[in-house]
Design a protein around this motif. Structure first.
Motif, PDB file in Angstrom:
ATOM      1  N   ARG A  39       0.824  -1.212   0.000  1.00  0.00           N
ATOM      2  CA  ARG A  39       0.000   0.000   0.000  1.00  0.00           C
ATOM      3  C   ARG A  39       0.858   1.263   0.000  1.00  0.00           C
ATOM      4  O   ARG A  39       0.573   2.227  -0.703  1.00  0.00           O
ATOM      5  CB  ARG A  39      -0.922  -0.015   1.217  1.00  0.00           C
ATOM      6  N   GLU A  40       1.907   1.264   0.819  1.00  0.00           N
ATOM      7  CA  GLU A  40       2.749   2.455   0.980  1.00  0.00           C
ATOM      8  C   GLU A  40       3.883   2.528  -0.040  1.00  0.00           C
ATOM      9  O   GLU A  40       4.501   3.575  -0.192  1.00  0.00           O
ATOM     10  CB  GLU A  40       3.330   2.491   2.396  1.00  0.00           C
ATOM     11  N   GLN A  45      10.314  -0.380   7.786  1.00  0.00           N
ATOM     12  CA  GLN A  45      11.228   0.499   8.508  1.00  0.00           C
ATOM     13  C   GLN A  45      11.267   1.887   7.887  1.00  0.00           C
ATOM     14  O   GLN A  45      11.340   2.885   8.602  1.00  0.00           O
ATOM     15  CB  GLN A  45      12.633  -0.104   8.578  1.00  0.00           C
ATOM     16  N   SER A  46      11.176   1.969   6.565  1.00  0.00           N
ATOM     17  CA  SER A  46      11.156   3.281   5.893  1.00  0.00           C
ATOM     18  C   SER A  46       9.906   4.062   6.273  1.00  0.00           C
ATOM     19  O   SER A  46       9.964   5.281   6.474  1.00  0.00           O
ATOM     20  CB  SER A  46      11.212   3.109   4.378  1.00  0.00           C
ATOM     21  N   ILE A  47       8.772   3.380   6.356  1.00  0.00           N
ATOM     22  CA  ILE A  47       7.524   4.047   6.758  1.00  0.00           C
ATOM     23  C   ILE A  47       7.686   4.625   8.159  1.00  0.00           C
ATOM     24  O   ILE A  47       7.361   5.786   8.411  1.00  0.00           O
ATOM     25  CB  ILE A  47       6.328   3.061   6.718  1.00  0.00           C
ATOM     26  N   GLN A  50      10.311   7.548   8.179  1.00  0.00           N
ATOM     27  CA  GLN A  50       9.914   8.758   7.459  1.00  0.00           C
ATOM     28  C   GLN A  50       8.634   9.398   7.990  1.00  0.00           C
ATOM     29  O   GLN A  50       8.494  10.610   7.963  1.00  0.00           O
ATOM     30  CB  GLN A  50       9.749   8.446   5.966  1.00  0.00           C
ATOM     31  N   LYS A  51       7.711   8.588   8.477  1.00  0.00           N
ATOM     32  CA  LYS A  51       6.404   9.133   8.858  1.00  0.00           C
ATOM     33  C   LYS A  51       6.044   8.922  10.324  1.00  0.00           C
ATOM     34  O   LYS A  51       5.040   9.458  10.789  1.00  0.00           O
ATOM     35  CB  LYS A  51       5.320   8.551   7.963  1.00  0.00           C
ATOM     36  N   GLY A  52       6.836   8.126  11.032  1.00  0.00           N
ATOM     37  CA  GLY A  52       6.608   7.942  12.458  1.00  0.00           C
ATOM     38  C   GLY A  52       5.755   6.725  12.816  1.00  0.00           C
ATOM     39  O   GLY A  52       5.044   6.184  11.965  1.00  0.00           O
ATOM     40  N   ILE A  53       5.852   6.349  14.063  1.00  0.00           N
ATOM     41  CA  ILE A  53       5.147   5.168  14.550  1.00  0.00           C
ATOM     42  C   ILE A  53       3.635   5.351  14.493  1.00  0.00           C
ATOM     43  O   ILE A  53       2.905   4.434  14.100  1.00  0.00           O
ATOM     44  CB  ILE A  53       5.596   4.816  15.984  1.00  0.00           C
ATOM     45  N   GLN A  54       3.137   6.516  14.874  1.00  0.00           N
ATOM     46  CA  GLN A  54       1.687   6.706  14.892  1.00  0.00           C
ATOM     47  C   GLN A  54       1.088   6.559  13.497  1.00  0.00           C
ATOM     48  O   GLN A  54       0.042   5.938  13.331  1.00  0.00           O
ATOM     49  CB  GLN A  54       1.310   8.058  15.509  1.00  0.00           C
ATOM     50  N   THR A 115      16.184  -2.473  11.901  1.00  0.00           N
ATOM     51  CA  THR A 115      15.925  -2.410  10.465  1.00  0.00           C
ATOM     52  C   THR A 115      14.734  -3.247  10.007  1.00  0.00           C
ATOM     53  O   THR A 115      14.344  -3.164   8.852  1.00  0.00           O
ATOM     54  CB  THR A 115      17.162  -2.884   9.673  1.00  0.00           C
ATOM     55  N   ARG A 116      14.122  -4.010  10.891  1.00  0.00           N
ATOM     56  CA  ARG A 116      13.086  -4.937  10.439  1.00  0.00           C
ATOM     57  C   ARG A 116      11.681  -4.350  10.455  1.00  0.00           C
ATOM     58  O   ARG A 116      10.727  -5.034  10.100  1.00  0.00           O
ATOM     59  CB  ARG A 116      13.174  -6.264  11.186  1.00  0.00           C
ATOM     60  N   GLY A 117      11.542  -3.098  10.849  1.00  0.00           N
ATOM     61  CA  GLY A 117      10.230  -2.473  10.784  1.00  0.00           C
ATOM     62  C   GLY A 117       9.373  -2.751  11.997  1.00  0.00           C
ATOM     63  O   GLY A 117       8.183  -3.033  11.873  1.00  0.00           O
TER      64      GLY A 117
END
Length: 164
Positions: A39-40, A45-47, A50-54, A115-117
């Motif tokens: 979807r993204e 990990q990049s999400i 770049q955009k934060g946990i929330q 690194t595993r998200g």
């Protein structure tokens, strides 16, 4: 037929065991982490970076609430239990299995935590994450599978026994 939904810590084997269980039961398989990445258009990990946990947790919840599947094996991200709405949706259409392992085993299995998200706060240790999540896994589980000392095949056998 209801979905079989796997929850647990990173490293518990949700994705690997999910594929094996789906094969053993002749069911389709879906991994919600892969749906998020698709979807993204980015790695987990990049999400998060770049955009934060929330933001990540919001997307995770949305992806789960959009699932329209029946009789699947579903591997979820370890953070799914932070959304009661998402878990309730999964429980409405499925049976939730918690893949339980002690912290020391998780620590051995998860070498790439940065690194595993994994949805964890800056500076939060894997142990602190474990202590925060385990009560939620226990709360939401319909069935707990104690995976200590078992091979992947033995865990799959246990799960197959639950559903045959």
């Amino acid at each position: 037929m209801k979905n079989i939904v796997l929850i647990g810590m990173p490293g518990a084997g949700k994705s690997t065991l999910g594929v094996l269980l789906a094969k053993a039961l002749g069911r389709p398989f879906v991994d919600t982490d892969l749906l998020i990445q698709k979807r993204e258009g980015k790695l987990l990990q990049s999400i998060i970076d770049q955009k934060g946990i929330q933001y990540f947790l919001t997307i995770e919840e949305e992806v789960i609430l959009e699932l329209e599947i029946n009789n699947y094996v579903v591997a979820t991200g370890g953070s799914v239990v932070y959304s009661q709405k998402a878990v309730n949706w999964l429980k409405k259409y499925g049976v939730v299995l918690y893949l339980s392992l002690p912290f020391e085993e998780i620590r051995k299995r998860v070498q790439n935590i940065k690194t595993r998200g994994v949805a964890m706060e800056k500076g939060q240790s894997l142990e602190a994450l474990f202590m925060k999540r385990v009560p939620l896994y226990e709360q939401y589980a319909d069935i707990t599978i104690d995976c200590v000392g078992l091979t992947m095949e033995q865990v799959v056998e246990l799960m197959v026994t639950e559903f045959n």
